[in-house]
Write a protein that holds these residues in place. Structure first.
Motif, PDB file in Angstrom:
ATOM      1  N   SER A  71       0.813  -1.213   0.000  1.00 60.24           N
ATOM      2  CA  SER A  71       0.000   0.000   0.000  1.00 60.24           C
ATOM      3  C   SER A  71       0.848   1.264   0.000  1.00 60.24           C
ATOM      4  CB  SER A  71      -0.929   0.001   1.221  1.00 60.24           C
ATOM      5  OG  SER A  71      -0.165  -0.043   2.422  1.00 60.24           O
ATOM      6  N   TRP A  72       2.161   1.092   0.116  1.00 58.58           N
ATOM      7  CA  TRP A  72       3.063   2.251   0.148  1.00 58.58           C
ATOM      8  C   TRP A  72       3.414   2.695  -1.268  1.00 58.58           C
ATOM      9  CZ3 TRP A  72       8.214   2.793  -1.558  1.00 58.58           C
ATOM     10  CH2 TRP A  72       8.834   3.990  -1.167  1.00 58.58           C
ATOM     11  N   ILE A  73       3.314   4.013  -1.534  1.00 60.00           N
ATOM     12  CA  ILE A  73       3.653   4.582  -2.836  1.00 60.00           C
ATOM     13  C   ILE A  73       4.682   5.681  -2.628  1.00 60.00           C
ATOM     14  CG2 ILE A  73       2.783   5.774  -4.882  1.00 60.00           C
ATOM     15  CD1 ILE A  73       0.056   4.539  -4.341  1.00 60.00           C
ATOM     16  N   SER A  74       5.754   5.619  -3.380  1.00 57.59           N
ATOM     17  CA  SER A  74       6.848   6.577  -3.229  1.00 57.59           C
ATOM     18  C   SER A  74       6.489   7.927  -3.841  1.00 57.59           C
ATOM     19  CB  SER A  74       8.112   6.045  -3.902  1.00 57.59           C
ATOM     20  OG  SER A  74       7.998   6.145  -5.320  1.00 57.59           O
ATOM     21  N   GLY A  75       7.389   8.883  -3.668  1.00 56.85           N
ATOM     22  CA  GLY A  75       7.277  10.154  -4.370  1.00 56.85           C
ATOM     23  C   GLY A  75       7.682   9.999  -5.820  1.00 56.85           C
ATOM     24  N   HIS A  76       7.668  11.088  -6.556  1.00 56.54           N
ATOM     25  CA  HIS A  76       7.983  11.031  -7.983  1.00 56.54           C
ATOM     26  C   HIS A  76       9.496  10.960  -8.221  1.00 56.54           C
ATOM     27  CE1 HIS A  76       3.806  12.576  -8.581  1.00 56.54           C
ATOM     28  NE2 HIS A  76       3.888  11.783  -9.622  1.00 56.54           N
ATOM     29  N   TYR A  77       9.856  10.182  -9.250  1.00 57.37           N
ATOM     30  CA  TYR A  77      11.241  10.094  -9.714  1.00 57.37           C
ATOM     31  C   TYR A  77      11.268  10.441 -11.204  1.00 57.37           C
ATOM     32  CZ  TYR A  77      12.616   7.722  -5.392  1.00 57.37           C
ATOM     33  OH  TYR A  77      12.872   7.427  -4.086  1.00 57.37           O
ATOM     34  N   HIS A  78      12.339  11.094 -11.606  1.00 55.74           N
ATOM     35  CA  HIS A  78      12.480  11.462 -13.018  1.00 55.74           C
ATOM     36  C   HIS A  78      12.986  10.260 -13.806  1.00 55.74           C
ATOM     37  CE1 HIS A  78      14.664  13.623 -16.446  1.00 55.74           C
ATOM     38  NE2 HIS A  78      13.378  13.768 -16.654  1.00 55.74           N
TER      39      HIS A  78
END
Length: 208
Positions: free
Chosen positions: A166-173
């Motif tokens: 259920s964990w979603i990271s922040g954005h990565y380029h």
């Protein structure tokens, strides 16, 4: 006395604000540590991209005005090699370049979620009508066509997120570069789409 009581009340308010801020900073620190531990333990591998096809529809160069018009349909595949990590492709912009100069307008691909081991395939048409072209590049592309080959780069610029449970990271380029090798049976003496064929499926370089 009244003035002193007023200052005393302000001190209580400031101390309360400091305590609340300290609690928020502590919680943010804990969340950051947990996210880092999850990332280091799972070590998500970046998605793998492949250029499966590139069909050159138009390649017209105006030497008088130094304008290049290009149209190319590409087929790009992506695979998520992770066993426990999903990938959200929130933005994917695809364009073609020649010797580091962008020659088509970026085409936006629809957002998609890629599960464990899943494969997605896209076939956008990349158009670049009347793109200003440097004189030295015009000379280079004419020489390449005369020699019977053309090397373009299909590039993808995007933003991704990792999903673990259920964990979603922040954005990565995400930045992907795919070489497109196009050859003819013989030189034709001038730029043009006629006769150029995609040579082979190529593995793309991926940076996250």
């Amino acid at each position: 006395m009244g003035k002193d009581c007023g200052n005393h009340g302000d001190d209580h308010f400031r101390n309360g604000c400091r305590r609340v801020l300290a609690v928020f900073l502590f919680l943010a620190f804990i969340v950051g540590i947990i996210s880092l531990i999850v990332y280091l333990v799972l070590r998500p591998t970046h998605p793998r991209f492949y250029l499966q096809d590139a069909s050159l529809r138009q390649l017209d160069l105006s030497n008088a005005s130094s304008l290049l018009s290009t149209s190319i349909q590409v087929t790009v595949a992506s695979r998520n090699p992770n066993d426990r990590v999903g990938v959200y492709y929130d933005r994917l912009d695809v364009y073609a370049s020649y010797k580091y100069q962008q020659i088509t307008v970026a085409a936006s691909l629809p957002p998609v979620y890629q599960g464990h081991g899943d494969v997605d395939v896209w076939s956008p048409v990349l158009d670049g009508p009347n793109v200003p072209f440097a004189p030295y590049l015009a000379s280079a592309i004419s020489q390449d066509c005369q020699a019977g080959y053309l090397i373009l780069q299909v590039k993808i610029d995007g933003r991704v997120r990792w999903k673990v449970g259920s964990w979603i990271s922040g954005h990565y380029h995400l930045f992907v570069t795919c070489p497109a090798f196009l050859v003819t049976s013989g030189g034709n003496g001038a730029p043009g789409a006629s006769g150029f064929k995609f040579q082979t499926t190529t593995y793309c370089h991926v940076e996250v």
